[in-house]
Design an enzyme around this catalytic site. Structure first.
Site, PDB file in Angstrom:
ATOM      1  N   HIS A 155      26.240  55.275  -4.021  1.00  0.00           N
ATOM      2  CA  HIS A 155      26.441  56.331  -3.020  1.00  0.00           C
ATOM      3  C   HIS A 155      26.253  55.815  -1.599  1.00  0.00           C
ATOM      4  CE1 HIS A 155      26.460  59.958  -5.769  1.00  0.00           C
ATOM      5  NE2 HIS A 155      26.143  58.975  -6.576  1.00  0.00           N
ATOM      6  N   ASP A 363      26.536  54.712   7.016  1.00  0.00           N
ATOM      7  CA  ASP A 363      26.353  55.726   5.977  1.00  0.00           C
ATOM      8  C   ASP A 363      27.361  55.493   4.860  1.00  0.00           C
ATOM      9  OD1 ASP A 363      25.309  58.022   4.763  1.00  0.00           O
ATOM     10  OD2 ASP A 363      25.352  59.157   6.634  1.00  0.00           O
TER      11      ASP A 363
HETATM   12  P1  ADP Z   1      22.190  61.493   2.461  1.00  0.00           P
HETATM   13  O1  ADP Z   1      22.689  61.448   1.038  1.00  0.00           O
HETATM   14  O2  ADP Z   1      21.934  60.151   3.067  1.00  0.00           O
HETATM   15  O3  ADP Z   1      21.021  62.398   2.662  1.00  0.00           O
HETATM   16  P2  ADP Z   1      24.633  63.042   3.090  1.00  0.00           P
HETATM   17  O4  ADP Z   1      25.117  63.576   4.404  1.00  0.00           O
HETATM   18  O5  ADP Z   1      25.675  62.344   2.305  1.00  0.00           O
HETATM   19  O6  ADP Z   1      23.364  62.115   3.385  1.00  0.00           O
HETATM   20  O7  ADP Z   1      24.096  64.237   2.183  1.00  0.00           O
HETATM   21  C1  ADP Z   1      23.049  65.039   2.631  1.00  0.00           C
HETATM   22  C2  ADP Z   1      23.045  66.353   1.845  1.00  0.00           C
HETATM   23  O8  ADP Z   1      21.788  66.977   2.051  1.00  0.00           O
HETATM   24  C3  ADP Z   1      24.129  67.322   2.324  1.00  0.00           C
HETATM   25  O9  ADP Z   1      24.635  68.038   1.225  1.00  0.00           O
HETATM   26  C4  ADP Z   1      23.361  68.244   3.280  1.00  0.00           C
HETATM   27  O10 ADP Z   1      23.857  69.550   3.345  1.00  0.00           O
HETATM   28  C5  ADP Z   1      21.971  68.239   2.686  1.00  0.00           C
HETATM   29  N1  ADP Z   1      20.984  68.379   3.763  1.00  0.00           N
HETATM   30  C6  ADP Z   1      20.723  67.525   4.751  1.00  0.00           C
HETATM   31  N2  ADP Z   1      19.778  68.022   5.589  1.00  0.00           N
HETATM   32  C7  ADP Z   1      19.441  69.235   5.117  1.00  0.00           C
HETATM   33  C8  ADP Z   1      18.541  70.276   5.535  1.00  0.00           C
HETATM   34  N3  ADP Z   1      17.775  70.174   6.620  1.00  0.00           N
HETATM   35  N4  ADP Z   1      18.472  71.361   4.786  1.00  0.00           N
HETATM   36  C9  ADP Z   1      19.236  71.494   3.696  1.00  0.00           C
HETATM   37  N5  ADP Z   1      20.106  70.576   3.254  1.00  0.00           N
HETATM   38  C10 ADP Z   1      20.209  69.457   3.946  1.00  0.00           C
HETATM   39  O1  F6P Z   2      22.699  59.431  -0.911  1.00  0.00           O
HETATM   40  C1  F6P Z   2      21.629  58.584  -0.887  1.00  0.00           C
HETATM   41  C2  F6P Z   2      20.376  59.176  -1.498  1.00  0.00           C
HETATM   42  O2  F6P Z   2      19.428  58.176  -1.666  1.00  0.00           O
HETATM   43  C3  F6P Z   2      20.562  59.830  -2.839  1.00  0.00           C
HETATM   44  O3  F6P Z   2      20.569  58.935  -3.911  1.00  0.00           O
HETATM   45  C4  F6P Z   2      19.383  60.732  -2.817  1.00  0.00           C
HETATM   46  O4  F6P Z   2      19.431  61.763  -3.730  1.00  0.00           O
HETATM   47  C5  F6P Z   2      19.356  61.227  -1.377  1.00  0.00           C
HETATM   48  O5  F6P Z   2      19.815  60.140  -0.640  1.00  0.00           O
HETATM   49  C6  F6P Z   2      17.975  61.712  -0.953  1.00  0.00           C
HETATM   50  O6  F6P Z   2      17.012  60.690  -1.039  1.00  0.00           O
HETATM   51  P1  F6P Z   2      15.684  60.758  -1.931  1.00  0.00           P
HETATM   52  O7  F6P Z   2      16.131  60.958  -3.349  1.00  0.00           O
HETATM   53  O8  F6P Z   2      15.004  59.454  -1.686  1.00  0.00           O
HETATM   54  O9  F6P Z   2      14.911  61.924  -1.423  1.00  0.00           O
END
Ligand code: ADP
Ligand code: F6P
Length: 480
Positions: A155, A363
């Site tokens: 991912h 990212d």
């Molecule tokens: P990562 O996997 O690195 O966290 P992504 O942007 O690919 O980054 O995915 C983040 C997910 O977490 C998205 O579905 C987003 O809506 C959710 N998310 C991020 N911040 C918040 C928050 N403050 N509250 C609720 N959901 C969140």
């Molecule tokens: O998308 C990257 C990722 O590490 C996912 O594998 C994971 O679910 C998400 O970010 C949140 O991170 P964590 O599981 O360390 O809270």
């Protein structure tokens, strides 16, 4: 239809379809439809390595969740996964904190997971392993005699050979990837990085656009950009949340536009640079006083790792400095919320924001960029500003693409977004939405599983088993 076995560090809550993210829901639907297993960590660190996992049945699905010990959590999750692989794969060698015990803990937990999962497997299962926590899982399963097709999806980004080579375990990691039948990445850049590594440092032979031969086996290495449940998210955004509606009406009356950022508080997300760009915008455009606010939602994450507590302090100081300089008694230019927001609230918040500001330094994909677009009103859509270093930038070409290190450029793009004519906003949004509807979570799932199953017409080939190669070995040399 073959049974599906999903393995990921965190296991979705299979009771609920509303609390989890669109992707987890999509995966849960796939496993429900085919029947199968979702295996992973139970989120607790009060066990002993190898304690029996808890099995819960939901319809045709077994949710199998294994506990970790405090030592496992520290070495496998905070240690090798999030203090070595996460920074290394996000091109942040400066933040890598390598320790041998982290790698040993990573191997120990992966081996334990393989032993815990193996007794539940059936010969015809399709096994799909997710993300950087579990790179060596297939090797350990192979060692236990598993002959099933096993796929892996990363991912997060995959780094170029020179960066990967900085890890003492680079050769083991790549060998471990090649124990899968299908290795999926988010972007062309990631696929290219592994291909370059293989060309220069590995005995694997490329035998097709996306196929490599190793001994008697073939491995498919390809790009499968992840999607969201576009239609479902758009529908959620249309559901009026009362508090969000009141805030929107208030801003309408005041003629105030909103820029929104939503990210885990991670150093890869470019949050300080983003706040500085907002400060630069206010500096260069005094006419925007009281006409714009920036809402940054950034919940805490992995705070036991120093780099995460450092970034938190830096952001708090920056937010205070920007508000201290520009705020007035009736205007707080920057609102910074340090907690999770329910998705049902997040979706209308995106819709009520005129600019989605998504500027990670690096990212894998960035689902927030996709969610922001899906949430917009097509008649009066907001504008997405997107970092060229987010995987999503390969697909979302009609966003305003920025270099997240260039503060002036980001400030200019903010101004352009805030003043963009309706026709241009509609044109850009329509093209973005079309891409997201075509490449949604279902298409991503179906695409990966078709290749894993080796269906005719998919991009796959048959994979034959070879002996497992993932053995901790300190004798490796970095690439020449
Ligand atoms: P990562 O996997 O690195 O966290 P992504 O942007 O690919 O980054 O995915 C983040 C997910 O977490 C998205 O579905 C987003 O809506 C959710 N998310 C991020 N911040 C918040 C928050 N403050 N509250 C609720 N959901 C969140
Ligand atoms: O998308 C990257 C990722 O590490 C996912 O594998 C994971 O679910 C998400 O970010 C949140 O991170 P964590 O599981 O360390 O809270």
């Amino acid at each position: 239809m073959r049974r599906l076995v999903i393995v990921s560090n965190r296991v979705a809550d299979l009771r609920s379809t509303t609390q989890t993210g669109g992707l987890a829901v999509g995966l849960a639907d796939a496993v429900r439809e085919r029947g199968g297993i979702w295996f992973g960590w139970n989120g607790e660190a009060d066990g002993t390595t190898g304690d029996a996992p808890q099995v819960e049945r939901f319809g045709k699905v077994d949710r199998i969740a294994a506990p970790l010990s405090a030592k496992d959590l520290s070495e496998y999750y905070y240690g090798y996964s999030n203090s070595v692989l996460w920074p290394l794969f996000h091109y942040r060698l400066d933040l890598v904190n390598y320790r041998q015990e982290f790698f040993d803990g990573y191997c120990r937990v992966n081996e334990t997971f393989a032993r815990q999962l193996a007794p539940f497997l059936q010969p015809d299962d399709l096994i799909w392993v997710h993300d950087y926590h579990l790179v060596p899982l297939a090797s350990f399963l192979r060692r236990l005699g598993c002959k099933q097709r096993i796929g892996f999806f990363l991912h997060i980004p995959f780094p170029p050979p020179d960066l990967l080579g900085a890890s003492p375990n680079h050769a083991q990691l790549v060998d471990a990837l090649l124990d899968y039948d299908v290795v999926g990445f988010q972007t062309r850049t990631d696929v290219g990085n592994l291909k370059h590594y293989l060309a220069d440092h590995h005995a694997a032979v490329q035998i097709g656009r996306n196929r490599f031969s190793i001994g008697s086996r073939t491995v498919v290495v390809d790009r499968f950009p992840i999607g969201i449940d576009t239609a479902g998210f758009a529908a959620m955004a249309r559901q009026a949340d009362e508090a969000v509606q009141i805030d929107l009406m208030r801003r309408k009356i005041l003629g105030r536009k909103q820029i929104i950022g939503v990210d885990r508080l991670d150093y890869s997300k470019g949050l300080p640079e983003r706040m500085r760009a907002f400060g630069r915008l206010l500096e260069q455009h005094p006419e925007l006083e009281k006409a714009v606010t920036f809402l940054q939602i950034a919940p805490p994450t992995r705070e036991e790792v120093d780099a995460y507590s450092d970034i938190r302090q830096e952001l708090e100081a920056l937010a205070g400095a920007i508000n201290g300089r520009f705020a007035d008694f009736n205007w707080t230019p920057l609102r910074y919320i340090h907690r999770m927001v329910p998705r049902e609230k997040l979706a209308p918040l995106y819709r009520g924001s005129q600019v989605g500001f998504v500027t990670p330094l690096r990212d894998g994909m960035n689902l927030v960029a996709k969610e922001y677009v899906a949430a917009q009103d097509p008649e009066d859509p907001g504008v997405l500003i997107l970092s060229k270093f987010a995987g999503a930038a390969e697909e979302l070409r009609q966003a305003l693409i920025v270099n997240p290190y260039d503060i002036d450029d980001m400030a200019r793009r903010l101004y352009q977004a805030l003043t963009m004519p309706l026709k241009e906003r509609q044109r850009r949004h329509a093209a973005l939405l079309e891409t997201l509807l075509r490449n949604d979570a279902k298409a991503w799932l179906g695409g990966f599983l078709a290749v894993l199953e080796g269906k005719p017409g998919s991009r796959s080939t048959e994979g034959l088993k070879r002996p497992a190669s993932f053995l901790p070995d300190s004798s490796q040399q970095p690439p020449a």
